[in-house]
Motif scaffolding. Sequence first.
Motif: not given
Length: 83
Positions: A14-15, A29, A4
Amino acid sequence: MHFCLIDLQRDYFEEISNDDETHRLTGNNGCASEKLYQLCDATVVPEYRDLVRRFMDVPTLAERLKNEEYISTEYRMCDGSWH
């Protein structure tokens, strides 16, 4: 394994990859603190959760990294492994 991006100022993540999606945004996210605490509670043994929660405290992370290249801690996972 999950990777992330974390914006410390906005407490947002956010991944960018997981076991199914590699090197692209996965759509996962949200609030970084919430996600880190959820992961901690789901994967870390109870006796280490307070330590890990303090270590992952997003509001203080930038200050703790200010003069350090990295920080680390050790804790035991629910599967018995040490990280």
